[in-house]
Design a protein around this motif. Sequence first.
Motif, short mmCIF file in Angstrom:
data_model
loop_
_atom_site.label_atom_id
_atom_site.label_comp_id
_atom_site.label_asym_id
_atom_site.label_seq_id
_atom_site.Cartn_x
_atom_site.Cartn_y
_atom_site.Cartn_z
N LEU A 92 -6.20 1.56 -4.67
CA LEU A 92 -6.35 0.48 -5.66
C LEU A 92 -6.81 1.04 -7.00
N ARG A 93 -7.61 2.09 -6.97
CA ARG A 93 -8.11 2.69 -8.21
C ARG A 93 -7.07 3.60 -8.85
N LEU A 148 0.75 -2.66 -5.74
CA LEU A 148 -0.68 -2.96 -5.91
C LEU A 148 -1.02 -3.32 -7.36
N ALA A 186 -4.02 -8.11 -5.74
CA ALA A 186 -3.79 -7.17 -4.65
C ALA A 186 -5.09 -6.73 -4.01
N ALA A 187 -6.12 -6.48 -4.81
CA ALA A 187 -7.40 -6.04 -4.25
C ALA A 187 -7.98 -7.08 -3.30
N LEU A 230 0.82 -1.21 0.00
CA LEU A 230 0.00 0.00 0.00
C LEU A 230 0.85 1.26 0.00
N CYS A 284 -8.30 2.77 0.95
CA CYS A 284 -7.78 1.61 0.24
C CYS A 284 -8.36 1.52 -1.16
N VAL A 317 -5.86 -6.92 -0.03
CA VAL A 317 -6.18 -5.72 0.75
C VAL A 317 -7.54 -5.88 1.42
#
Length: 239
Positions: free
Chosen positions: A204-205, A157, A172-173, A27, A200, A176
């Motif tokens: 991720l976006r 990520l 990764a999503a 992260l 988070c 997380v």
Amino acid sequence: HVAVDSDEEGVAVVDRLRPWLAVLSALSANSPFWQGKDTSYSSYRSRVWQRWPSAGPTELFGSAEAYDQRVADMTATGTLLDEKMVYFDARLSRQYPTVEIRVSDVCLDADTATLIATLARGLVETAARDWRAGRAPADLGVSVLRLAGWRAARSGLTGDLLLPAGMRPAPAATVVEALLDHVADALADSGDLDRAREHCARLLRDGNGARVQRDLLARTGSLREVVAACVRRTQGATG
């Protein structure tokens, strides 16, 4: 630093944090460049740090006595100047009644630093609750934990991470989300859960610091411009 009630609780927390620390690295990853070149890592700073012989993940200690003995044994080798050079990924502070979590990169944005602090506090509280409830820590070897840390440093990520349940690759999503689920009760009790989920989702976006820096380089073609843009971003957040 996250406060604990005793060294015994602190070591119990350190033992139970181990599978999740690599997710914090992913992260916060924000050092893709080294000596003017793209390293292909998201957090090359963490790889440089691992050159210290006392750095990295630890085996299970089981008790404060065992922890103190390990620190004493390492210091007694004469390789370290003092016990402050025991650079575990998570360790007991010798100055404060806290557990220090030491895996984060230097974050690009204050919001990311706040998120890492929030998740760290949630992890410590969850670990302490598990210890008090008699739930044993995951019996994972240091070699596997090192692989998880390497994977996080490499792809951040943008690729797979190792899911703590079983230490197998997952997007990764997914990993997380598993972290958020793991600390959900603790974060809900402190009023931080919704904000942590939002932060988070944004990372991720939109990408962590490493992705932002690479996107800047792709647009400008200049590392000097990347640095300048990062400075403007920081000044804009604090102005």
